[in-house]
Motif scaffolding. Sequence first.
Motif, PDB file in Angstrom:
ATOM      1  N   PRO A  93      -5.490   9.883   2.586  1.00 24.51           N
ATOM      2  CA  PRO A  93      -4.796  10.285   1.345  1.00 24.51           C
ATOM      3  C   PRO A  93      -3.963  11.557   1.524  1.00 24.51           C
ATOM      4  O   PRO A  93      -2.907  11.705   0.889  1.00 24.51           O
ATOM      5  CB  PRO A  93      -5.945  10.507   0.358  1.00 24.51           C
ATOM      6  CG  PRO A  93      -7.091   9.728   0.905  1.00 24.51           C
ATOM      7  CD  PRO A  93      -6.954   9.821   2.390  1.00 24.51           C
ATOM      8  N   ARG A  94      -4.410  12.476   2.377  1.00 27.94           N
ATOM      9  CA  ARG A  94      -3.674  13.717   2.601  1.00 27.94           C
ATOM     10  C   ARG A  94      -2.336  13.429   3.296  1.00 27.94           C
ATOM     11  O   ARG A  94      -1.299  13.974   2.918  1.00 27.94           O
ATOM     12  CB  ARG A  94      -4.519  14.679   3.438  1.00 27.94           C
ATOM     13  CG  ARG A  94      -5.779  15.164   2.712  1.00 27.94           C
ATOM     14  CD  ARG A  94      -6.775  15.802   3.685  1.00 27.94           C
ATOM     15  NE  ARG A  94      -6.206  16.899   4.444  1.00 27.94           N
ATOM     16  CZ  ARG A  94      -6.073  18.135   3.998  1.00 27.94           C
ATOM     17  NH1 ARG A  94      -6.485  18.446   2.774  1.00 27.94           N
ATOM     18  NH2 ARG A  94      -5.547  19.064   4.755  1.00 27.94           N
ATOM     19  N   ARG A  95      -2.366  12.550   4.297  1.00 28.53           N
ATOM     20  CA  ARG A  95      -1.124  12.202   4.983  1.00 28.53           C
ATOM     21  C   ARG A  95      -0.208  11.407   4.055  1.00 28.53           C
ATOM     22  O   ARG A  95       1.024  11.516   4.121  1.00 28.53           O
ATOM     23  CB  ARG A  95      -1.423  11.386   6.233  1.00 28.53           C
ATOM     24  CG  ARG A  95      -2.318  12.083   7.238  1.00 28.53           C
ATOM     25  CD  ARG A  95      -1.657  13.314   7.815  1.00 28.53           C
ATOM     26  NE  ARG A  95      -0.773  13.004   8.887  1.00 28.53           N
ATOM     27  CZ  ARG A  95      -0.478  13.840   9.890  1.00 28.53           C
ATOM     28  NH1 ARG A  95      -1.028  15.048   9.928  1.00 28.53           N
ATOM     29  NH2 ARG A  95       0.363  13.502  10.830  1.00 28.53           N
ATOM     30  N   CYS A  96      -0.815  10.627   3.204  1.00 23.03           N
ATOM     31  CA  CYS A  96      -0.070   9.868   2.213  1.00 23.03           C
ATOM     32  C   CYS A  96       0.677  10.819   1.267  1.00 23.03           C
ATOM     33  O   CYS A  96       1.858  10.620   0.961  1.00 23.03           O
ATOM     34  CB  CYS A  96      -1.056   8.994   1.446  1.00 23.03           C
ATOM     35  SG  CYS A  96      -0.320   7.809   0.347  1.00 23.03           S
ATOM     36  N   LEU A 133      -8.375   6.169  -1.745  1.00 20.06           N
ATOM     37  CA  LEU A 133      -9.004   5.878  -0.457  1.00 20.06           C
ATOM     38  C   LEU A 133      -9.711   4.526  -0.412  1.00 20.06           C
ATOM     39  O   LEU A 133      -9.532   3.785   0.563  1.00 20.06           O
ATOM     40  CB  LEU A 133      -9.953   7.006  -0.055  1.00 20.06           C
ATOM     41  CG  LEU A 133     -10.588   6.873   1.333  1.00 20.06           C
ATOM     42  CD1 LEU A 133      -9.524   6.699   2.405  1.00 20.06           C
ATOM     43  CD2 LEU A 133     -11.457   8.090   1.637  1.00 20.06           C
ATOM     44  N   PRO A 134     -10.531   4.136  -1.388  1.00 24.15           N
ATOM     45  CA  PRO A 134     -11.179   2.822  -1.290  1.00 24.15           C
ATOM     46  C   PRO A 134     -10.173   1.676  -1.155  1.00 24.15           C
ATOM     47  O   PRO A 134     -10.369   0.755  -0.346  1.00 24.15           O
ATOM     48  CB  PRO A 134     -11.983   2.724  -2.585  1.00 24.15           C
ATOM     49  CG  PRO A 134     -12.267   4.150  -2.953  1.00 24.15           C
ATOM     50  CD  PRO A 134     -11.035   4.898  -2.553  1.00 24.15           C
ATOM     51  N   THR A 135      -9.088   1.755  -1.925  1.00 23.76           N
ATOM     52  CA  THR A 135      -8.063   0.711  -1.818  1.00 23.76           C
ATOM     53  C   THR A 135      -7.371   0.777  -0.465  1.00 23.76           C
ATOM     54  O   THR A 135      -7.046  -0.258   0.139  1.00 23.76           O
ATOM     55  CB  THR A 135      -7.027   0.858  -2.944  1.00 23.76           C
ATOM     56  OG1 THR A 135      -7.691   0.858  -4.199  1.00 23.76           O
ATOM     57  CG2 THR A 135      -6.020  -0.279  -2.904  1.00 23.76           C
ATOM     58  N   MET A 136      -7.122   1.985   0.023  1.00 21.15           N
ATOM     59  CA  MET A 136      -6.495   2.137   1.336  1.00 21.15           C
ATOM     60  C   MET A 136      -7.356   1.507   2.426  1.00 21.15           C
ATOM     61  O   MET A 136      -6.847   0.838   3.336  1.00 21.15           O
ATOM     62  CB  MET A 136      -6.247   3.619   1.642  1.00 21.15           C
ATOM     63  CG  MET A 136      -5.246   4.293   0.723  1.00 21.15           C
ATOM     64  SD  MET A 136      -4.971   6.040   1.140  1.00 21.15           S
ATOM     65  CE  MET A 136      -3.746   5.874   2.419  1.00 21.15           C
ATOM     66  N   PHE A 152       2.817   2.464   2.531  1.00 24.58           N
ATOM     67  CA  PHE A 152       2.922   1.714   1.275  1.00 24.58           C
ATOM     68  C   PHE A 152       2.333   2.491   0.102  1.00 24.58           C
ATOM     69  O   PHE A 152       2.887   2.484  -1.001  1.00 24.58           O
ATOM     70  CB  PHE A 152       2.251   0.352   1.416  1.00 24.58           C
ATOM     71  CG  PHE A 152       3.005  -0.605   2.305  1.00 24.58           C
ATOM     72  CD1 PHE A 152       4.341  -0.877   2.092  1.00 24.58           C
ATOM     73  CD2 PHE A 152       2.370  -1.237   3.367  1.00 24.58           C
ATOM     74  CE1 PHE A 152       5.046  -1.758   2.905  1.00 24.58           C
ATOM     75  CE2 PHE A 152       3.056  -2.126   4.184  1.00 24.58           C
ATOM     76  CZ  PHE A 152       4.397  -2.380   3.963  1.00 24.58           C
ATOM     77  N   HIS A 153       1.216   3.171   0.334  1.00 23.32           N
ATOM     78  CA  HIS A 153       0.597   3.931  -0.753  1.00 23.32           C
ATOM     79  C   HIS A 153       1.448   5.137  -1.140  1.00 23.32           C
ATOM     80  O   HIS A 153       1.518   5.500  -2.322  1.00 23.32           O
ATOM     81  CB  HIS A 153      -0.812   4.357  -0.367  1.00 23.32           C
ATOM     82  CG  HIS A 153      -1.825   3.264  -0.532  1.00 23.32           C
ATOM     83  ND1 HIS A 153      -2.735   3.237  -1.562  1.00 23.32           N
ATOM     84  CD2 HIS A 153      -2.056   2.144   0.196  1.00 23.32           C
ATOM     85  CE1 HIS A 153      -3.489   2.155  -1.465  1.00 23.32           C
ATOM     86  NE2 HIS A 153      -3.102   1.469  -0.403  1.00 23.32           N
ATOM     87  N   ALA A 154       2.094   5.762  -0.159  1.00 20.67           N
ATOM     88  CA  ALA A 154       2.962   6.899  -0.469  1.00 20.67           C
ATOM     89  C   ALA A 154       4.135   6.458  -1.330  1.00 20.67           C
ATOM     90  O   ALA A 154       4.464   7.101  -2.344  1.00 20.67           O
ATOM     91  CB  ALA A 154       3.453   7.541   0.823  1.00 20.67           C
TER      92      ALA A 154
END
Length: 367
Positions: free
Chosen positions: A349-352, A6-9, A111-113
């Motif tokens: 993060p959950r959607r990721c 999350l912090p990076t997101m 991108f995170h996913a």
Amino acid sequence: MTPGDLPTMLDDLEELVLCESFSSDHGAVAASAAVVATLGVRHLGAEPETLVVDGVTHLRWSFGAPRVLLLGHHDTVWPIGSLRAHPFSVTDGVARGPGVFDMKAGLVQLFHALRSLPSLDGVCVLVTGDEELGSPTSRPLIERIARDCAASLVLEASADGGALKTSRKGVSHYRLDVEGLASHAGLEPHKGHNAGIEVAHQVLAIAAMDGGDGATTVTPTLLSAGSSVNTVPARGSVAVDVRAVDLASQREVDARLRALTPKVPGTRLELSGGLSRPPMEAASSAALFKLAERIAAERGLGPLRGVAVGGGSDGNFSAGVGCPTLDGLGAVGGGAHAAHEHVIVEEMPRRCSLLAGLVAAILAGPA
């Protein structure tokens, strides 16, 4: 790798939002594309193709023969300078700023996913720069890629409460122009052919095409007629917005609009426009939604809800060429295009995780 730090997101989200990307400003869209490209390289380890079509900048990442298409856009409806009145902020778990919900948080999640997956072979990412204008230059790109894919996952923002968008209405836009004949409203009004009165007749006829049940809506919108207060109007026009649940209804309304005839003697009608986006029908998303439900249960993400919506997206185009499509996989929040646009950051993060699971399952499935 676990998807969604999350912090990076949030750092990535701030980077995207601070680069304003008003759809009609090609320079701003190009600058935004450069920022999105940098973000993608950072997470995917690969440079995108930069595709400039009629001045509009799109980005594409391709990893082998495409099997799953991830669709997003980086343009927004917010004019340059909107950040002054609506600065980026994260307060009490809510992120705000122009385009944060529609749909820059969705790009971050995308991108995170993908970064969390062991292999991206079979993935194609297309980030377009003109979705908010109706995708005039990106539509051929979307349709060409989607025809070869087993699934299209659209990172548009979710519906209320985080619901996925399992169907979208087709969209048609028209303009009906009326030509009459001007005359002096005081001296000889009977010598004119009143385009304003003809527009009024046509507005009522068009409004009567709406069934009233919300399934297919036919809405007269922008109206104009006349040139001065003492002149019989020589010209008038009405814009028409049509939303239809299926292609047959969309075509039926099109035929009815083209069959309109003038009521005021001496006036003439000319209709322009037509079908803009095909419907994304529920059948297109049914199997993908079931898959998403299974993944959400396996990952402890809670029950999912799917809804039908009236607005269009690039998912209409991928579904329109027969590619199974699931939409609304982006941010959870609200206020798209409005001053209260916002994202619930704990959901990112959950959607990721949900997106990562969907992509992995599709890639692992039969070719």
